[in-house]
Design a protein around this motif. Structure first.
Motif, PDB file in Angstrom:
ATOM      1  N   UNK A  22      -4.917  -2.466  -8.800  1.00 16.62           N
ATOM      2  CA  UNK A  22      -4.845  -2.602  -7.202  1.00 16.62           C
ATOM      3  C   UNK A  22      -4.370  -3.913  -6.609  1.00 16.62           C
ATOM      4  N   UNK A  23      -3.211  -3.704  -5.980  1.00 14.66           N
ATOM      5  CA  UNK A  23      -2.781  -4.954  -5.346  1.00 14.66           C
ATOM      6  C   UNK A  23      -2.822  -4.920  -3.886  1.00 14.66           C
ATOM      7  N   UNK A  24      -3.271  -5.884  -3.021  1.00 17.96           N
ATOM      8  CA  UNK A  24      -3.113  -5.723  -1.626  1.00 17.96           C
ATOM      9  C   UNK A  24      -2.215  -6.940  -1.173  1.00 17.96           C
ATOM     10  N   UNK A  76       0.280   1.637  -5.957  1.00 19.49           N
ATOM     11  CA  UNK A  76      -0.988   0.827  -6.197  1.00 19.49           C
ATOM     12  C   UNK A  76      -1.061  -0.305  -5.253  1.00 19.49           C
ATOM     13  N   UNK A  77      -0.183  -0.121  -4.328  1.00 23.63           N
ATOM     14  CA  UNK A  77      -0.125  -1.325  -3.180  1.00 23.63           C
ATOM     15  C   UNK A  77      -0.760  -0.905  -1.849  1.00 23.63           C
ATOM     16  N   UNK A  99       3.315   1.991   5.356  1.00 24.84           N
ATOM     17  CA  UNK A  99       2.160   2.443   4.392  1.00 24.84           C
ATOM     18  C   UNK A  99       1.361   3.530   4.538  1.00 24.84           C
ATOM     19  N   UNK A 100       1.495   4.079   5.674  1.00 21.58           N
ATOM     20  CA  UNK A 100       0.393   5.282   5.990  1.00 21.58           C
ATOM     21  C   UNK A 100      -0.985   4.470   6.166  1.00 21.58           C
ATOM     22  N   UNK A 101      -1.781   5.168   7.090  1.00 16.56           N
ATOM     23  CA  UNK A 101      -3.233   4.715   7.427  1.00 16.56           C
ATOM     24  C   UNK A 101      -3.846   4.666   6.489  1.00 16.56           C
ATOM     25  N   UNK A 102      -3.810   5.438   5.160  1.00 12.74           N
ATOM     26  CA  UNK A 102      -4.742   5.439   4.177  1.00 12.74           C
ATOM     27  C   UNK A 102      -4.409   4.258   3.162  1.00 12.74           C
ATOM     28  N   UNK A 103      -3.212   3.451   3.408  1.00 10.47           N
ATOM     29  CA  UNK A 103      -3.243   2.401   2.666  1.00 10.47           C
ATOM     30  C   UNK A 103      -2.974   1.203   3.306  1.00 10.47           C
TER      31      UNK A 103
END
Length: 303
Positions: A187-189, A219-220, A249-253
């Motif tokens: 997982x990368x933020x 995964x970002x 990104x879409x709100x879920x990301x």
């Protein structure tokens, strides 16, 4: 995530800081930074103790379901993480903590071992911000992302199952290609909305392309902290950037974050929430729930 009678939904704050100036010690306070002063003229107004009670006071009008605290340039990052764990054990700490690391350090293995003993450490980060302008350089070197030793350090982070917070300006996002390709399951933020330094129309277009490159990696996720610091403390100033980021990104990301106490120097949490609620008013309720909490819960394993 339930709404509330005042129309404001519960939130998970995906990024704030806590400070214990005398007890921990911070390199940017000890050695005053021209870069931080160039970023915000009164930045050093936040160089003060800011504990769990101070944060709770600033968030008192917000239905807070959890929070993620982040390292803040401590002289000893392990001591900082230990203090955060003590706050959490006493009931006044965050739900998760993003601890500081140097992936090129010979002591990285020991640092990560000590973090394993601290249950609140769910993520780690290292400032990589680099630009031609010396007053924009928040990282120590320009070549970390292509340094084999640094990438070998990232392997240890991935093996420990930690989330990685990625601190780069948008112009550096193409340099993350090897990292993103090599660690598709970590997982990368991407922090600070991919921090564009050029906010002209051409700069906006280049930033959009770079966000699309990052968003192509499932995964970002994207964290939108520091909106007032980067773009300005008004809905008008942040709106085009927030909309494009969420659409990409879409709100879920994407995830909400206050960036307290730094952005608190520029506007209140209420003003931030009002601006974001207006900008994202057309999203479905489940999409708003994702932006204001669901994504942060997953990325940082907030209970």
């Amino acid at each position: 995530m339930a709404g509330h009678g005042d129309g404001r939904r519960e939130v998970v704050d995906a990024h704030h800081h806590l400070l214990d100036v005398a007890g921990i010690g911070y390199s940017w306070i000890r050695d005053r930074s021209r870069v931080l002063e160039a970023l915000l003229s009164n930045y050093y107004d936040c160089a003060r103790d800011y504990g769990g009670d101070d944060y709770a006071d600033d968030m008192s009008t917000v239905p807070l379901a959890g929070s993620v605290a982040c390292e803040f340039g401590a002289v000893d990052p392990v001591a900082e993480a230990t203090w955060i764990q003590q706050l959490a054990d006493a009931g006044s700490g965050p739900s998760a903590f993003i601890a500081g690391v140097d992936l090129a350090s010979p002591t990285l293995t020991e640092t990560l071992r000590r973090y394993r003993d601290l249950p609140r450490v769910h993520a780690v980060r290292q400032p990589l911000y680099w630009a031609e302008d010396p007053l924009r350089r928040l990282g120590a070197r320009p070549d970390y992302l292509t340094d084999p030793r640094w990438l070998a350090g990232f392997e240890q982070v991935a093996a420990d199952g930690l989330t990685w917070d990625l601190l780069v300006y948008d112009a550096q996002i193409p340099d993350t290609a090897v990292l993103l390709r090599s660690f598709p399951d970590t997982p990368i933020v991407l922090e600070a909305a991919g921090w564009p330094l050029d906010r002209s129309p051409d700069g906006f277009a280049r930033w959009t392309e770079r966000l699309e490159f990052a968003a192509a990696h499932p995964n970002v996720a994207l964290k939108l902290q520091g909106l007032a610091l980067i773009f300005g403390p008004s809905r008008q100033e942040i709106e085009p950037w927030v909309r494009r980021a969420v659409d990409t990104f879409g709100p879920e990301r994407c995830m909400f974050a206050t960036h307290l106490p730094v952005d608190g120097l520029l506007w209140s949490v209420e003003a931030l929430l009002d601006a974001l609620s207006g900008i994202l008013a057309d999203l479905a309720d489940h999409e708003k729930d994702e932006f204001f909490g669901g994504c942060a819960r997953r990325q940082y394993r907030v209970p």
